[in-house]
Design an enzyme around this catalytic site. Sequence first.
Site, PDB file in Angstrom:
ATOM      1  N   SER A 103       0.803  -1.228   0.000  1.00 39.73           N
ATOM      2  CA  SER A 103       0.000   0.000   0.000  1.00 39.73           C
ATOM      3  C   SER A 103       0.833   1.275   0.000  1.00 39.73           C
ATOM      4  O   SER A 103       0.394   2.297  -0.534  1.00 39.73           O
ATOM      5  CB  SER A 103      -0.938   0.006   1.210  1.00 39.73           C
ATOM      6  OG  SER A 103      -0.206  -0.124   2.416  1.00 39.73           O
TER       7      SER A 103
ATOM      8  N   HIS B 205       1.695   4.242   7.381  1.00 40.69           N
ATOM      9  CA  HIS B 205       1.811   4.737   6.011  1.00 40.69           C
ATOM     10  C   HIS B 205       2.442   6.131   5.985  1.00 40.69           C
ATOM     11  O   HIS B 205       2.347   6.878   6.957  1.00 40.69           O
ATOM     12  CB  HIS B 205       0.438   4.762   5.341  1.00 40.69           C
ATOM     13  CG  HIS B 205      -0.222   3.424   5.299  1.00 40.69           C
ATOM     14  ND1 HIS B 205      -1.123   3.016   6.262  1.00 40.69           N
ATOM     15  CD2 HIS B 205      -0.102   2.391   4.427  1.00 40.69           C
ATOM     16  CE1 HIS B 205      -1.531   1.782   5.976  1.00 40.69           C
ATOM     17  NE2 HIS B 205      -0.930   1.385   4.878  1.00 40.69           N
TER      18      HIS B 205
ATOM     19  N   ASP C 197      -0.420   7.749   9.704  1.00 38.69           N
ATOM     20  CA  ASP C 197      -1.247   7.027  10.674  1.00 38.69           C
ATOM     21  C   ASP C 197      -0.420   6.112  11.572  1.00 38.69           C
ATOM     22  O   ASP C 197      -0.952   5.259  12.259  1.00 38.69           O
ATOM     23  CB  ASP C 197      -2.307   6.198   9.946  1.00 38.69           C
ATOM     24  CG  ASP C 197      -1.688   5.268   8.900  1.00 38.69           C
ATOM     25  OD1 ASP C 197      -0.446   5.164   8.850  1.00 38.69           O
ATOM     26  OD2 ASP C 197      -2.451   4.650   8.131  1.00 38.69           O
TER      27      ASP C 197
END
Length: 289
Positions: A62, A236, A233
Site C-alpha cells: 500500500s 503509512h 497514521d
Amino acid sequence: MPCCKTCTTALYITAPARCSPNGMKYLLPVRLLLLTSCLYRRLTSASTMAAMWPKVILFRDSITQYSFKDGGWGAVLADKLQRRCDVLNRGISGYNTKFGSIILPKIITKETASNVAMVTIFFGANDASLPEINPQQHVPVIKYKHYLQSMIDYLKAIEINEERIILIGPPPVDEKAWEVECIKKGSTLNRKLAVTGEYSKACCEVADTNNINCIDLWTSMQKVQNWSEFLADGLHLSKKGAAFLEETLTPIVLKKLEYVGLQFPYWADIDRDDPAKTIEAYNPYCPSQ
C-alpha cells in the site's frame, strides 16, 4: 563504441559467440537475447518507439499503491522522469513478500523485461506484522529474506540485473499512532518498531549480498527529530514522509538512468524542411549523437 554501460555489458558477455562454427547455432539465440536490452532500442526507429518507452516499475504494497496521491513519492518521481521513462505504480495494498513473489512474474514478464529500466522492491511493513495478532500478513524474517532473494533471482533471470534493481526497507512504526488505527478496526497493536527494524536490517543484508542499492528508511527516518511526522497514521507515509523517500530515491534513480535522454528530439533541433529525417535518426539512449 558501445553507447552506454548496458551495451558494454552485452557486448562483453556475447564475445564468446565468436567461437567455432559448431558453437554458433547454440550461442546465437543467447547472443541475440543479451543484445535485445539496449541495442534493439538503439536500432528501433521512432515509429515503434512507443512500444520501447523505458519503464520504471514501483513494486510493493500500500505504501507504493498510495504513492501517486497528491504529493506522493511516486508521482514526484514520475514528474522528474517525464518524457524519459514511464513510471508504473504496481503497489498492491496488503501484500507481503510471499504474495509479491508470486505476482511479480505476472507484472514483469520475460517478454516485457527488455524495456524495464528500473524496478524498486519495497516490502517489509506487512511482513513484520506480529504473528499472534496478524498471521495473515506475517512472514518470518528468514522467509522474508528468502522471498526478497527469489524476486531478485527472477529479475536477473529475465535480464534485469542488479544495476536496475533498488530495494527499499520498511519505514519505522509509530506504535502509539498505529495502535489507535488498530483499535478502530477491532484489533490490538499488530506491529512494533523494534520488530520492523529486524526486517529493515534483513532487507539491507539481502541488498548487500546482491550488490544492490538499498534505502534504509527505518534507520534514516529516525535520525530526524519528530520522525513520527513522516507517518500519516503510524504506518503509512505522510506527505513529509513521501518527500523524504522521494528525495532519497530520486538521486539514485537519476544516476542510474543518466544514459536515457528525452524521448524524441527537442523541437528546436528538428530540421523543419525534413522533420522525419531528424526524428528517425534521433537516439534517446545517446542523445548527443
